[in-house]
Design a protein around this motif. Structure first.
Motif, PDB file in Angstrom:
ATOM      1  N   UNK A 194      14.196   5.078 -12.512  1.00 27.93           N
ATOM      2  CA  UNK A 194      13.172   4.126 -12.097  1.00 27.93           C
ATOM      3  C   UNK A 194      12.733   3.238 -13.254  1.00 27.93           C
ATOM      4  N   UNK A 195      12.645   1.933 -12.993  1.00 27.91           N
ATOM      5  CA  UNK A 195      12.083   0.994 -13.956  1.00 27.91           C
ATOM      6  C   UNK A 195      10.562   1.025 -13.880  1.00 27.91           C
ATOM      7  N   UNK A 196      10.057   1.021 -12.651  1.00 34.16           N
ATOM      8  CA  UNK A 196       8.626   1.078 -12.412  1.00 34.16           C
ATOM      9  C   UNK A 196       8.358   1.960 -11.205  1.00 34.16           C
ATOM     10  N   UNK A 197       7.160   2.478 -11.133  1.00 29.02           N
ATOM     11  CA  UNK A 197       6.721   3.105  -9.906  1.00 29.02           C
ATOM     12  C   UNK A 197       5.226   2.874  -9.753  1.00 29.02           C
ATOM     13  N   UNK A 198       4.839   2.695  -8.532  1.00 26.56           N
ATOM     14  CA  UNK A 198       3.453   2.388  -8.266  1.00 26.56           C
ATOM     15  C   UNK A 198       3.225   2.165  -6.785  1.00 26.56           C
ATOM     16  N   UNK A 199       2.404   1.178  -6.461  1.00 27.73           N
ATOM     17  CA  UNK A 199       2.050   0.904  -5.070  1.00 27.73           C
ATOM     18  C   UNK A 199       2.361  -0.544  -4.746  1.00 27.73           C
ATOM     19  N   UNK A 252       0.785  -1.220   0.000  1.00 26.59           N
ATOM     20  CA  UNK A 252       0.000   0.000   0.000  1.00 26.59           C
ATOM     21  C   UNK A 252       0.820   1.275   0.000  1.00 26.59           C
ATOM     22  N   UNK A 253       2.143   1.130  -0.070  1.00 24.24           N
ATOM     23  CA  UNK A 253       3.028   2.294  -0.015  1.00 24.24           C
ATOM     24  C   UNK A 253       3.483   2.671  -1.424  1.00 24.24           C
ATOM     25  N   UNK A 254       3.588   3.980  -1.700  1.00 22.85           N
ATOM     26  CA  UNK A 254       4.094   4.442  -2.995  1.00 22.85           C
ATOM     27  C   UNK A 254       5.586   4.157  -3.078  1.00 22.85           C
ATOM     28  N   UNK A 255       6.005   3.435  -4.109  1.00 24.28           N
ATOM     29  CA  UNK A 255       7.410   3.049  -4.232  1.00 24.28           C
ATOM     30  C   UNK A 255       7.882   3.146  -5.679  1.00 24.28           C
ATOM     31  N   UNK A 256       9.193   3.250  -5.816  1.00 23.71           N
ATOM     32  CA  UNK A 256       9.858   3.172  -7.107  1.00 23.71           C
ATOM     33  C   UNK A 256      10.835   2.008  -7.057  1.00 23.71           C
ATOM     34  N   UNK A 257      10.962   1.323  -8.175  1.00 23.35           N
ATOM     35  CA  UNK A 257      11.916   0.220  -8.291  1.00 23.35           C
ATOM     36  C   UNK A 257      12.961   0.615  -9.319  1.00 23.35           C
ATOM     37  N   UNK A 258      14.230   0.561  -8.927  1.00 24.28           N
ATOM     38  CA  UNK A 258      15.321   0.891  -9.843  1.00 24.28           C
ATOM     39  C   UNK A 258      16.322  -0.247  -9.883  1.00 24.28           C
ATOM     40  N   UNK A 259      17.164  -0.216 -10.880  1.00 29.55           N
ATOM     41  CA  UNK A 259      18.314  -1.113 -10.939  1.00 29.55           C
ATOM     42  C   UNK A 259      19.494  -0.426 -10.274  1.00 29.55           C
ATOM     43  N   UNK A 260      20.466  -1.239  -9.836  1.00 29.71           N
ATOM     44  CA  UNK A 260      21.710  -0.692  -9.323  1.00 29.71           C
ATOM     45  C   UNK A 260      22.818  -1.106 -10.281  1.00 29.71           C
ATOM     46  N   UNK A 261      23.547  -0.148 -10.800  1.00 27.33           N
ATOM     47  CA  UNK A 261      24.584  -0.433 -11.789  1.00 27.33           C
ATOM     48  C   UNK A 261      25.796  -1.056 -11.125  1.00 27.33           C
ATOM     49  N   UNK A 297      16.337  -2.156  -6.524  1.00 30.59           N
ATOM     50  CA  UNK A 297      16.502  -1.225  -5.393  1.00 30.59           C
ATOM     51  C   UNK A 297      15.177  -0.504  -5.193  1.00 30.59           C
ATOM     52  N   UNK A 298      14.741  -0.441  -3.930  1.00 28.29           N
ATOM     53  CA  UNK A 298      13.445   0.149  -3.612  1.00 28.29           C
ATOM     54  C   UNK A 298      13.606   1.533  -3.010  1.00 28.29           C
ATOM     55  N   UNK A 299      12.866   2.485  -3.568  1.00 28.17           N
ATOM     56  CA  UNK A 299      12.762   3.831  -2.991  1.00 28.17           C
ATOM     57  C   UNK A 299      11.297   4.000  -2.593  1.00 28.17           C
TER      58      UNK A 299
END
Length: 238
Positions: A203-208, A186-195, A234-236
């Protein structure tokens, strides 16, 4: 350490990393062994990043099992249950942040690093015991305040080991237990890769956050309503 140590505990005055030490001694490891140090000089975290914990660094050795499909989450659950068992005032206050963090009051209390080698799974646990070094971290000392005494290192080692072995050897419904503690749901998050340079990419995706699936992967609900599965990243979070 002045009191006698249990036979399963290897207490090191200092070492580069308890996980690294365990992997170097893989030929002599056994199920239930624990390696602990107060002074870890080169701790390792996710994606090879340096990891610093506030006073408690240990590695727990268990037999690798294909039945444990999400070892970091199951191990994190063991840490949560162990802390709550010896600090009852914290019951239902700790959460699990996918894929390998224990959270309290929205901040990181502990991190885990699971590594397979020669049939063993080495579960590294770094727990902030007595100080808050970073704004996004919180210590056990801060959480208990004056309500009760901070558990000793040996109390924590014994409790985490007991819970970890129980989780590994029982038929625990880990998904239900982890879902009840899901920090990202239920939390707003972004998913990224780490080089490879350990820099966070766009960000690759963002959503909930939409929960954890049976394989231990994160489910993310996009703005379109589509739910995507995230196996690593990686989660933000907000």
């Amino acid at each position: 350490m002045s009191q006698p140590l249990p036979p399963w505990l290897t207490w090191l005055e200092t070492c580069d990393s308890t996980n690294t030490w365990a992997l170097r001694h893989a030929d002599s490891l056994y199920h239930g062994q624990v390696i602990y140090t107060r002074n870890q000089t080169h701790g390792r975290g996710q994606y090879g990043r340096q990891w610093r914990s506030g006073g408690f660094t240990a590695s727990f050795v268990v037999t690798a099992s294909p039945a444990i499909v999400a070892p970091s989450l199951v191990a994190g659950l063991a840490v949560v249950q162990a802390v709550e068992s010896i600090v009852p005032s914290l019951r239902q206050q700790l959460q699990l942040k996918w894929p390998n963090d224990v959270m309290a009051q929205g901040k990181k209390l502990a991190g885990l690093l699971c590594e397979h080698h020669q049939g063993w799974l080495v579960v590294g646990v770094g727990l902030n015991l007595s100080k808050d070094e970073l704004p996004q971290a919180i210590s056990l000392q801060t959480l208990v305040a004056e309500a009760t005494a901070v558990p000793t290192e040996l109390d924590l080692l014994m409790a985490i080991r007991e819970e970890l072995l129980w989780c590994w050897e029982s038929s625990i419904d880990w998904l239900s237990a982890v879902s009840q503690r899901d920090f990202l749901r239920g939390r707003a998050i972004k998913v990224t890769e780490v080089t490879q340079q350990q820099k966070i990419a766009p960000a690759l995706w963002q959503g909930e956050g939409a929960g954890i699936n049976t394989k231990g992967h994160l489910q993310l609900r996009l703005a379109s309503g589509e739910v995507v599965t995230v196996a690593s990243g990686h989660i933000i979070y907000e």
